[in-house]
Scaffold this active site. Structure first.
Site, PDB file in Angstrom:
ATOM      1  N   HIS A  22       0.822  -1.223   0.000  1.00  0.00           N
ATOM      2  CA  HIS A  22       0.000   0.000   0.000  1.00  0.00           C
ATOM      3  C   HIS A  22       0.852   1.267   0.000  1.00  0.00           C
ATOM      4  CE1 HIS A  22      -4.105  -1.652   0.405  1.00  0.00           C
ATOM      5  NE2 HIS A  22      -3.483  -2.670   0.982  1.00  0.00           N
ATOM      6  N   HIS A  48      -6.512  -2.622  -5.390  1.00  0.00           N
ATOM      7  CA  HIS A  48      -6.214  -1.186  -5.349  1.00  0.00           C
ATOM      8  C   HIS A  48      -5.482  -0.727  -6.604  1.00  0.00           C
ATOM      9  CE1 HIS A  48      -7.182   0.273  -1.172  1.00  0.00           C
ATOM     10  NE2 HIS A  48      -7.371  -1.028  -1.043  1.00  0.00           N
TER      11      HIS A  48
END
Length: 627
Positions: free
Chosen positions: A22, A128
């Site tokens: 992330h 994502h």
């Protein structure tokens, strides 16, 4: 690296496994903006120190689908520092690399003569950083084009109906050890769930037996990025969907660190869930220590070693029930504040004691889940002001909840589900329709769900236009085929439109039950990556894995429907049918390098469906004005 016999080193494949980095998370927060990059830097440093053969990433390398320039620059800097050097690479890729790596170069990055790659990195995409847009590109494609990452597991969904995928392994040889590395980048869970239950929709290619290496000699690894928690079985992937020939599975997307490999009952393979390297959701599961996994493989045996990440920001979590605390008076708010202050101070002190390196002491994350049943709440922001400079998240230390009648098992599942922060505080179209007692007559609810998701998360400005265009064409085609609309009055057409939607949904449902057959005027709604909009001059984009295909509990192959090539003669005010053909991406030929003995020696095994679909008869319909 520990002292091993030279022969063992020459025959042992060493892999460092991590998932959900992330990069770029909280990049605008002054305190936490560097957390994701520091953890990723540590992961790469560990890979160098342990002298691994390569790093394997399980998706969500980036937090945003379109990461900022700052995030991209920092990611490239980290990879350049650790991956570009003169250290020799000790393994070979012997499969057809033009199939494994779908870019214009078509070969593994360390074989490029213009780069000295000493630490190869292999990565799939997650939910994502999944591919999107006209060219179906991911942020990971940027790193691949820079020759810093070997991006694999990017699926082109073919066929009709639910779609079809073929998973090709990267075949790796080092001495006497042979590893077949399978990658499956994120596909929307509802769709992949249906694909696994549809015969021949998911096909796995296996190496063909050779004199020096039999099929059973390959150590088979799969890395994937999907929901594993089964709060809703249709919205997750069951481990039993996976093929039994696998030896080891790396599961990305779930943020709780369950690093120790566990055998999946009845399947014969082991599974590890490394979790995220940075806390993106302040819940109990994320407060567990973060690790990466060193996986050493020699022939058909493996040895796992978990390695703690020391650069991760400390995170302390606790839960309290106010009514169970003896020193709290329900009518005295000050007593509540004093008790909560004492809990926060204890958590800060506990975090300080755990810190190994005092010179790098970081402000801790602190979260207290407060059951305030029978009590008044307090303002969390005001409460946190006194802890500015003492904790990293003063604005959201407290989260209030009320006790429910759920069982402990259900409550535990709920907490696990919250490990996916992107699913919090989102209300879908179906919920809005149900709350307002709307009735939809042309566009199915979940088609709007897909369009909304693509518009918000993928920045697809034509998502709604494409959705409306597709359903208008489908409706016109259905009405024109079933009846002579020239004789219809306006009221009859409106009624017929509603009936048409119901029939279309039933047909979609039938597509999901049967093996889909391809028909002549076909290009699947979701599989079309670019289609020029009439009068707009811009391309329509739908992501392969953004298919929300359940029409209000109906198992339907929404994207299996075909684009109609002819417009109905009688529908008034209808938009012109798009005529541009879908663009298909050719695989790069590469340089003909790395295609060794196993290049074309793959045989196909098919994962057949063992479970059928349960069909729900409930339909939600939408009212749209007919012009």
């Amino acid at each position: 690296m520990g002292q091993q016999p030279r022969e063992d080193i020459a025959n042992t494949v060493r892999i460092l496994v991590a998932t959900d980095c992330h990069l770029g998370y909280m990049e605008k927060d002054e305190i936490r903006r560097h957390d994701s990059f520091e953890a990723f830097e540590e992961i790469c440093s560990i890979a160098e120190q342990k002298e691994v053969d390569f790093v394997l990433l399980g998706g969500d390398l980036f937090h945003e689908n379109k990461p900022s320039r700052s995030t991209l620059v920092k990611a490239i800097e980290i990879l350049r520092r650790h991956c570009l050097n003169d250290r020799p690479v000790q393994f070979q890729v012997v499969s057809d690399q033009a199939v494994n790596f779908q870019n214009k170069f078509g070969h593994v990055n360390y074989e490029d003569p213009h780069f000295n790659v000493g630490l190869p990195v292999f990565s799939i995409h997650g939910n994502h950083d999944d591919p999107a847009g006209v060219d179906n590109l991911s942020a990971v494609d940027i790193l691949s084009a820079c020759n810093l990452v070997n991006y694999f597991g990017k699926m082109v969904l073919g066929g009709s109906g639910v779609g079809e995928i073929t998973v090709y392994p990267i075949l790796i040889r080092k001495g006497s050890t042979a590893v077949a590395l399978y990658g499956l980048g994120n596909i929307r869970d509802e769709r992949l769930n249906r694909m696994f239950q549809t015969p021949h929709a998911v096909q796995w290619m296996r190496p063909e037996a050779q004199e020096e290496c039999q099929v059973s000699d390959w150590f088979n690894i799969l890395v994937l990025h999907q929901n594993r928690v089964k709060t809703n079985p249709k919205n997750a992937i069951n481990e039993h969907f996976l093929p039994r020939f696998l030896d080891f599975v790396v599961w990305g997307h779930e943020h709780e660190c369950l690093i120790d490999p566990q055998e999946v009952p009845g399947m014969g393979f082991h599974l590890t869930q490394p979790g995220s390297s940075v806390a993106t959701s302040l819940i109990e599961g994320e407060s567990k220590p973060k690790h990466v996994l060193l996986l050493e493989i020699k022939e058909n045996q493996y040895r796992p070693t978990k390695i703690p990440l020391t650069s991760v920001r400390p995170f302390e979590y606790t839960e309290i029930i106010l009514k169970d605390e003896a020193d709290i008076d329900p009518d005295d708010q000050n007593s509540i504040l004093e008790h909560l202050d004492k809990v926060v101070r204890n958590l800060i002190e506990r975090s300080s004691k755990k810190t190994v390196n005092r010179s790098e002491l970081k402000l801790p994350l602190v979260r207290i889940k407060v059951d305030y049943s029978g009590f008044m709440t307090i303002n969390p922001q005001r409460f946190g002001q006194k802890y500015v400079g003492k904790v990293a998240n003063p604005q959201d230390i407290l989260i209030f909840s009320k006790s429910s009648k759920k069982s402990k098992a259900e409550a535990k599942i709920d907490d696990f589900e919250r490990l996916r922060p992107e699913e919090l505080n989102q209300q879908n179209i179906e919920a809005l329709v149900a709350e307002n007692n709307l009735k939809m007559e042309i566009i199915p609810v979940n088609d709007l769900d897909v369009a909304l998701h693509n518009f918000v998360n993928k920045d697809d400005r034509l998502a709604f236009y494409s959705c409306v265009q597709y359903n208008l064409q489908e409706t016109r085609h259905k009405i024109a085929k079933d009846s002579d609309t020239a004789k219809f009055e306006e009221e009859d057409i409106i009624l017929k439109v509603g009936e048409s939607l119901e029939e279309r949904l039933k047909e979609r449902s039938n597509h999901s039950k049967d093996a889909p057959q391809s028909t002549s005027n076909a290009a699947s709604f979701e599989d079309i990556r670019s289609k020029t909009a009439a009068g707009v001059g811009t391309a329509i984009s739908f992501s392969d894995d953004e298919d929300t295909t359940q029409i209000s509990d109906t198992k339907s192959a929404t994207r299996g429907r075909k684009w109609s090539s002819a417009a109905s003669r009688s529908s008034r005010g209808a938009l012109e049918s798009d005529k541009s053909k879908t663009s298909t991406r050719g695989r790069g030929r590469g340089r003909g390098r790395g295609r060794g003995r196993g290049a074309n020696n793959l045989k196909q095994t098919t994962l057949d469906a063992s479970l059928g679909f349960r069909q729900s008869q409930r339909l939600i319909l939408v009212l749209i004005t007919i012009h």
